[in-house]
Scaffold this motif. Sequence first.
Motif, mmCIF file in Angstrom:
data_model
loop_
_atom_site.group_PDB
_atom_site.id
_atom_site.type_symbol
_atom_site.label_atom_id
_atom_site.label_comp_id
_atom_site.label_asym_id
_atom_site.label_seq_id
_atom_site.Cartn_x
_atom_site.Cartn_y
_atom_site.Cartn_z
ATOM 1 N N SER A 143 -1.340 -6.249 -3.135
ATOM 2 C CA SER A 143 -1.041 -5.542 -1.887
ATOM 3 C C SER A 143 0.403 -5.741 -1.450
ATOM 4 O O SER A 143 0.949 -4.913 -0.714
ATOM 5 C CB SER A 143 -1.983 -6.004 -0.767
ATOM 6 O OG SER A 143 -1.819 -7.391 -0.498
ATOM 7 N N GLU A 195 -4.917 -1.086 -2.262
ATOM 8 C CA GLU A 195 -6.209 -1.553 -2.776
ATOM 9 C C GLU A 195 -6.995 -2.110 -1.593
ATOM 10 O O GLU A 195 -6.617 -1.908 -0.447
ATOM 11 C CB GLU A 195 -6.033 -2.539 -3.927
ATOM 12 C CG GLU A 195 -4.943 -3.580 -3.747
ATOM 13 C CD GLU A 195 -5.212 -4.541 -2.628
ATOM 14 O OE1 GLU A 195 -6.189 -5.305 -2.726
ATOM 15 O OE2 GLU A 195 -4.459 -4.527 -1.636
ATOM 16 N N ARG A 239 -5.107 -4.342 1.035
ATOM 17 C CA ARG A 239 -4.109 -3.586 1.788
ATOM 18 C C ARG A 239 -4.780 -2.627 2.752
ATOM 19 O O ARG A 239 -4.339 -2.453 3.899
ATOM 20 C CB ARG A 239 -3.208 -2.819 0.808
ATOM 21 C CG ARG A 239 -2.158 -1.940 1.470
ATOM 22 C CD ARG A 239 -1.151 -2.756 2.247
ATOM 23 N NE ARG A 239 -0.095 -1.923 2.789
ATOM 24 C CZ ARG A 239 0.792 -2.333 3.682
ATOM 25 N NH1 ARG A 239 0.750 -3.569 4.129
ATOM 26 N NH2 ARG A 239 1.725 -1.518 4.119
ATOM 27 N N THR A 293 -9.135 -1.198 -6.402
ATOM 28 C CA THR A 293 -9.241 -2.605 -6.798
ATOM 29 C C THR A 293 -9.914 -2.731 -8.156
ATOM 30 O O THR A 293 -9.469 -3.502 -9.021
ATOM 31 C CB THR A 293 -10.037 -3.390 -5.734
ATOM 32 O OG1 THR A 293 -9.272 -3.457 -4.534
ATOM 33 C CG2 THR A 293 -10.339 -4.807 -6.200
#
Length: 241
Positions: A179, A185, A188, A25
């Motif tokens: 996602s 990330e 997800r 992220t």
Amino acid sequence: MTGLQLLGFGQNGWGAWLLVAALMTLAVTATALAIGAVLGALVASARLSGSRTLSFFGHVYTTIFRGVPELLIIYLIYFGGASGLTAIAQSMGYDGFFGMPSFVAGSLAVGIISGAYQAEVFRGAYQAIPKGELEAAAAIGMSRALRFRRIIIPQVLRLAIPGLGNVWQLSLKDSALVSVTGLVELMRASQVAAGSTRQYFMFYIVGGALYLVLTSLSDRVFNGAERKANRSMPSAAIGKV
């Protein structure tokens, strides 16, 4: 398994998976911010150029990408990019489908959105520079390039830090939408962990808590950068800005 075991770093724990996803992220957000900085600087320059044509296109860019839903932009870049790559490959004699890498598509999409907001941040920062400084620099014979390097860039960056902090936070949250491209990330990873263990409440709460940690740490970084940039400025001058 207990909640602590599920969140642990053992063989059946999801802790390492979530931390790696949090780093992903940050990677998406940092890449998007860099892309947005380049686009934002170009668009802000166009808006401030005095050219009606350049200003119009800059205004169109900021209007579209601040007004269209972020998810739609991600879909357009991800699926449209794949279609474009496939068409180019086929025109060169290659067969098959060429997909758009999830990280590239997500970072580019969030970066384009970020660029629309950064353009307004940079434009506002430039307009906040005291005109007397630019006039004084011109009066003593500074060239435009020297004024840009020694006065405009340092001042714009200093004044833009609070706004860039807000754009970073916006991009950090927008990264959750990536996602949908399959990139693992934080959002997800939380979704996969929750679906695999049926512990939806726990993993979504943990995912939200990790986002709060990232945003809190980001606030501290940008606040520290702002204090450092303003430490040489008189308090009264900072208050006026």
